[in-house]
Design a protein around this motif. Structure first.
Motif, short mmCIF file in Angstrom:
data_model
loop_
_atom_site.label_atom_id
_atom_site.label_comp_id
_atom_site.label_asym_id
_atom_site.label_seq_id
_atom_site.Cartn_x
_atom_site.Cartn_y
_atom_site.Cartn_z
N ALA A 18 0.84 -1.21 0.00
CA ALA A 18 0.00 0.00 0.00
C ALA A 18 0.88 1.26 0.00
CB ALA A 18 -0.93 -0.01 1.21
N GLN A 31 1.25 4.23 -3.01
CA GLN A 31 1.09 5.66 -2.74
C GLN A 31 2.35 6.42 -3.14
OE1 GLN A 31 -0.33 6.56 1.22
NE2 GLN A 31 -2.04 5.13 1.04
N TYR A 88 -3.71 5.11 -5.96
CA TYR A 88 -4.23 5.26 -4.60
C TYR A 88 -5.44 4.35 -4.37
CZ TYR A 88 -1.44 8.89 -2.40
OH TYR A 88 -0.43 9.57 -1.78
N SER A 147 -4.15 1.04 -3.34
CA SER A 147 -3.61 1.15 -1.99
C SER A 147 -4.75 1.14 -0.98
CB SER A 147 -2.79 2.44 -1.86
OG SER A 147 -2.35 2.62 -0.54
N CYS A 165 -4.93 8.32 1.65
CA CYS A 165 -5.94 8.00 0.63
C CYS A 165 -7.09 8.99 0.67
CB CYS A 165 -6.47 6.57 0.82
SG CYS A 165 -5.29 5.29 0.38
#
Length: 165
Positions: free
Chosen positions: A109, A113, A126, A129, A157
């Motif tokens: 994740a 990003q 994103y 993620s 996020c």
């Protein structure tokens, strides 16, 4: 996915359309021609791959939920094959780490990003993620340190989505 999301060939994408009623998810190409439509039959989410939708690299597509009251549309595009290959290889490398499963997911994740922030003109992952972070929260008992990292990834996020609206 929202904003100018990029998707990866073969990757399942979870769509969570807003609105209520008889929902259909509709995709259009850059000329406005409808290329895909699917009824949700009361489901809150639907999972699709770029291949199912009919996405091709270098084309910007829009999608929306036909029952959304505000009529918002979101754009997406398929990552070019060379960038998609690099991302897939990096994610596979993370999977080979000797870390536990929650930490592997956290690393994935964070990587998505970072790459989205480092190459904003090339990719916006994103959404992926966010899906990974959501999966960690739902399936694993986490240490306090892990929870802190996940909270930060979640904030990133949310901030990203707010900037794209």
């Amino acid at each position: 996915p929202c904003g100018n999301a990029t998707v990866i060939q073969g990757q399942q994408i979870t769509f969570m359309p807003e609105g209520s009623g008889d929902k259909q998810i509709v995709f259009k190409d850059s000329s406005g021609k409808e290329i895909f439509r699917k009824g949700l039959q009361g489901a809150a989410t639907v999972q699709l791959t770029p291949e199912e939708i009919g996405l091709k690299p270098a084309e910007v597509y829009t999608w929306n939920c036909s029952s959304a009251a505000d009529g918002r549309q979101f754009s997406m595009r398929l990552l070019s094959s060379n960038i998609a290959k690099m991302v897939a290889e990096d994610l596979k490398q993370i999977e080979k780490d000797e870390a536990n499963e929650p930490m592997k997911s956290i690393k994935k994740a964070a990587y998505l990003q970072f790459m989205s922030d480092a190459y904003p003109m090339d990719m916006d992952l994103y959404w992926l993620s966010s899906q990974i972070v959501y999966g960690i929260k739902e399936n694993i008992v986490l240490s306090e340190d892990d929870k802190g990292i996940i909270d930060e990834l979640t904030r990133n996020c949310r901030r990203h989505v707010a900037e794209k609206r």
